[in-house]
Design an enzyme around this catalytic site. Structure first.
Site, PDB file in Angstrom:
ATOM      1  N   HIS A  91    -121.631  16.475 -20.359  1.00  0.00           N
ATOM      2  CA  HIS A  91    -120.744  16.045 -21.431  1.00  0.00           C
ATOM      3  C   HIS A  91    -119.843  14.894 -21.020  1.00  0.00           C
ATOM      4  O   HIS A  91    -119.403  14.123 -21.876  1.00  0.00           O
ATOM      5  CB  HIS A  91    -119.887  17.221 -21.922  1.00  0.00           C
ATOM      6  CG  HIS A  91    -120.644  18.131 -22.822  1.00  0.00           C
ATOM      7  ND1 HIS A  91    -121.427  19.156 -22.346  1.00  0.00           N
ATOM      8  CD2 HIS A  91    -120.786  18.157 -24.170  1.00  0.00           C
ATOM      9  CE1 HIS A  91    -122.001  19.776 -23.366  1.00  0.00           C
ATOM     10  NE2 HIS A  91    -121.636  19.187 -24.481  1.00  0.00           N
ATOM     11  N   GLY A  92    -119.554  14.771 -19.773  1.00  0.00           N
ATOM     12  CA  GLY A  92    -118.719  13.650 -19.380  1.00  0.00           C
ATOM     13  C   GLY A  92    -118.287  13.724 -17.938  1.00  0.00           C
ATOM     14  O   GLY A  92    -118.296  14.786 -17.322  1.00  0.00           O
TER      15      GLY A  92
END
Lengths: 303, 481
Positions: free
Chosen positions: B326-327
């Site tokens: 996701h990041g």
């Protein structure tokens, strides 16, 4: 496929009818994305404008205009005027107003208030103000269509419906913190500005707005009306926070029209003569307007 | 070009009409046209990254063929790892370079070693995490013999770049989408109507619910120290609805748009907030990603074979990777690990596959026990979302410590909540509950006998969207991944 598209078209018409009923009949809390008519002074200004003919001065511009040029003060000096300023009015909307009202108002002179802010906006707020308060014309429809903004579309649809079905109720000018004054001016209850610090910033001038501005100037001059460009004063701290004021002055001078930047002409006190960073309080308005009239005896206004 | 923009409202009908009226003669025409409009759609964000997308597409197409054509396992492995290496290399560079270099510098600093570095200004190409995973699933499936590679580059390009799924999924599989790409699509009015219905519901979720929550959520999360405990709880709950409305709304629009062109994409959400435990939540939330991790990571690691501790280890690994996907931020990693922790008890007690059916199926209301399970799961998920939403770990901890402060008995701060937002959320969840046995909440509206009733429902949703849509651009949260 043909049946599907026919069905879809019928549904779109049904949904539009439902939308229209919703706009007209639903309570206002459900209509959040609509700029309602009669919400601002501009409704009364335009009503007056439709009944006015042959004046000395026509003021154009944003809130700097309708909060800075008081027709009562000009009247006391023997100058008749109307103020067509509206919230965040950009040259895009000024052009529509001028095309529509200039011939009828037939002013001797136009005072175009040209603060850099109006050249840096997208014009949505002002377009809604105009759409909500004026009669819908093809030029307004084209202007709104080009904005790609749902609230502007809702406002257009709502205004058109209300006008088509004669549903606009008769409004009364409001009185309170802001009081509408005949001639398009809005007087603010006397208050003072509390000092605020601003970060260094720059005006971002939109080429599109410069284009509308140039076209509008040409139109006014073609009608044989002379134009004076005036920049109304804002607080000194705010003005000085912009690092490219000179660039804007040069842009205005490039029009070869008389241009007066009152930030450099009149020296007002940020606290005593303003109620916020952008707008003069009534004391400031009087000083500014008197200065303008005083200068007009020399050259600006009536010659 | 966002799905919730007026530009897309012009783009979609234009492409739809051209597709079915002009480019409908041959399969090749249909596919080529869709690739061109997909590239055009992608170019609206940044045309420069189109080259990266085309390169990535070609890489996976070519390595897929080479894997299939190689006669030795060693060569197949070399081509597989070439594809994986380059794909993850790009992803690593664009998404994780600064994170790794910063973490490395911090680590050295812990040991008293100074290491100065200059972070690079890297723009993350939109959709890179999604189309990279598309490509990876393709080459891995070829390697394991689950799918034969296509020799048609156009078909493969469309599989990767089809515009409804290009920027934020669902993450498709070659086994599911490629066969659809390889046959001519015929117009089906019922499917198209269903697509439009799902688009409408997706827009409602995004515009009315997610964007409605966003304002309050931003205010609360950006100034959490100024809010009372109850406001912070409210902020976390609203973010739960925001991210659900945002991402599942996007997925609904993507699925609906694809259906207009004759494609069925993978279902990405199945009413996750009606889950009775966290394991069930993950069978219902971002399904295309969680099933990707299950098939390409969890099962190769041994999956559920090999005893409790192996399963726990594998669960932690996939949630760690999922968080990281996701990041490049520790907040996402903690978010992933928290979910792993929430699932561990169900692995130990072997209850993680207890809730496979739809809650209260065939009934109007859940039992008290089911309702309390749903609330408890929602509470856990919302708590984990605090890490997901926070900009840094320190901000997340400040937020959480604010929740457990003495202001817990005070009312939410004045002006925290738009008075109509709560009503909108309640209406929304009621509709979701009623429609929870379908693919999307209002799917069954299509079978109502009376057309005026159907049309009134659709028109009401359109009116709501028109009245609540924000006039400033509000991108989808998952675009950043």
């Amino acid at each position: 496929m043909k049946a599907f598209l026919t069905e879809l078209t019928l549904f779109v018409l049904f949904a539009l009818a439902f939308y229209a009923v919703g706009l007209l009949a639903f309570p206002s809390f459900l209509k959040r994305n609509v700029h309602q008519s009669g919400n601002s002074h501009f409704y009364f200004t335009l009503k007056e404008a439709k009944l006015t003919q042959g004046i000395d001065l026509l003021f154009l511009g944003s809130s700097h205009t309708y909060r800075s040029f008081d027709p009562r003060i000009f009247k006391s000096a023997g100058i008749s005027s109307i103020n067509l300023g509206s919230s965040a009015q950009t040259p895009m909307q000024t052009q529509i107003l001028v095309n529509r009202y200039l011939t009828q108002l037939n002013p001797k002179k136009v005072i175009f208030e040209v603060n850099p802010l109006i050249f840096s906006l997208d014009g949505v707020e002002s377009a809604m103000e105009l759409t909500a308060n004026d009669t819908i014309t093809p030029s307004i429809v084209f202007m709104v269509a080009g904005l790609f903004n749902l609230k502007a579309y809702n406002t257009l649809f709502n205004s058109w419906l209300r006008q088509a079905f004669h549903l606009n109720s008769v409004q009364k000018p409001y009185r309170g913190v802001n009081t509408y004054i005949k001639g398009g001016f809005v007087e603010r209850k006397m208050s003072y500005f509390h000092h605020k610090t601003y970060n260094s910033q720059r005006w971002l001038i939109k080429k599109e707005q410069v284009k509308y501005f140039t076209e509008t100037l040409a139109y006014i001059q073609n009608k044989g009306v002379s134009v004076v460009l005036v920049q109304a004063p804002i607080t000194r701290d705010l003005y000085n926070s912009y690092k490219n004021n000179l660039e804007f002055d040069n842009l205005m001078r490039s029009t070869r029209l008389p241009y007066y930047n009152f930030n450099n002409i009149i020296f007002l006190d940020d606290s005593l003569h303003f109620y916020d960073g952008h707008h003069l309080n009534q004391k400031g308005v009087e000083l500014f307007n008197r200065k303008l009239i005083e200068m007009s005896n020399g050259s600006i206004l009536l010659r | 070009m966002l799905f919730n923009s007026l530009e897309f409202a012009l783009f979609l009908p234009t492409v739809f009409l051209l597709y079915w009226f002009v480019f409908n003669k041959k399969l090749k025409q249909q596919n080529l046209f869709l690739i061109l409009v997909s590239y055009l759609f992608y170019s609206f964000w940044d045309w420069r990254f189109l080259f990266l997308l085309i390169f990535s597409t070609f890489l996976d197409y070519y390595t897929g063929l080479r894997i299939f054509q190689s006669d030795s396992k060693k060569h197949r492995k070399i081509w597989l790892f070439t594809s994986i290496g380059i794909n993850l290399g790009f992803l690593g560079y664009f998404k994780y370079y600064n994170f790794f270099i910063e973490s490395f510098a911090n680590l050295l600093h812990q040991f008293g070693l100074g290491y100065s570095y200059i972070p690079l200004t890297i723009i993350l190409p939109i959709g890179i995490s999604f189309y990279t995973f598309h490509g990876l699933s393709y080459v891995i499936d070829i390697y394991y013999g689950r799918v034969r590679p296509t020799t048609n580059y156009v078909d493969y390009s469309l599989f990767v770049s089809f515009f409804p799924l290009l920027v934020a999924g669902p993450i498709e599989r070659a086994t599911h989408l490629l066969p659809q790409v390889q046959v001519p699509r015929k117009f089906d009015a019922n499917k198209a109507a269903d697509g439009l219905r799902q688009i409408l519901w997706g827009l409602f979720k995004k515009v009315v619910i997610a964007d409605g929550c966003a304002m309050a959520v931003n205010k609360i999360f950006d100034n959490s120290s100024e809010y009372t405990s109850s406001s912070l709880i409210l902020g976390a709950v609203l973010f739960s609805f925001q991210i659900y409305g945002d991402f599942s709304g996007y997925s609904d629009i993507a699925l609906g748009v694809a259906r207009l062109f004759g494609f069925e994409l993978l279902q990405n959400f199945k009413f996750p907030y009606f889950s009775r435990d966290v394991a069930e939540f993950w069978r219902r939330w971002h399904i295309s990603l969680s099933s990707w991790f299950k098939d390409y990571l969890y099962i190769p690691l041994g999956g559920s074979k090999g005893g409790t501790w192996t399963r726990i280890r594998n669960t932690f690994i996939i949630f760690l990777v999922s968080g990281f996907w996701h990041g490049a931020n520790w907040t996402f990693i903690i978010w992933g690990l928290l979910h792993a922790l929430f699932i561990v008890p169900s692995i130990i007690f072997n209850t993680n596959r207890r809730n496979l059916s739809i809650v209260a199926a065939g009934r109007w209301m859940p039992t008290v026990w089911e309702f309390s399970q749903i609330l408890f799961t929602f509470g856990l998920v919302s708590f984990a979302w605090i890490f997901f939403r926070s900009e840094s770990l320190s901000k997340a901890f400040t937020y959480i410590s604010g929740i457990f402060s003495s202001s817990i008995f005070k009312l939410p701060n004045k002006g925290t909540l738009d008075k109509y937002l709560l009503a909108n959320i309640l209406i929304f969840m009621a509709i979701e509950w009623i429609g929870r046995e379908n693919k999307y909440a209002i799917e069954k509206v299509g079978v109502f006998q009376y057309k005026p009733v159907r049309w009134l429902i659709y028109s009401s949703i359109i009116f709501f969207i028109g009245m609540f849509m924000k006039t400033t651009e509000s991108p989808f949260i998952y675009f950043q991944f």
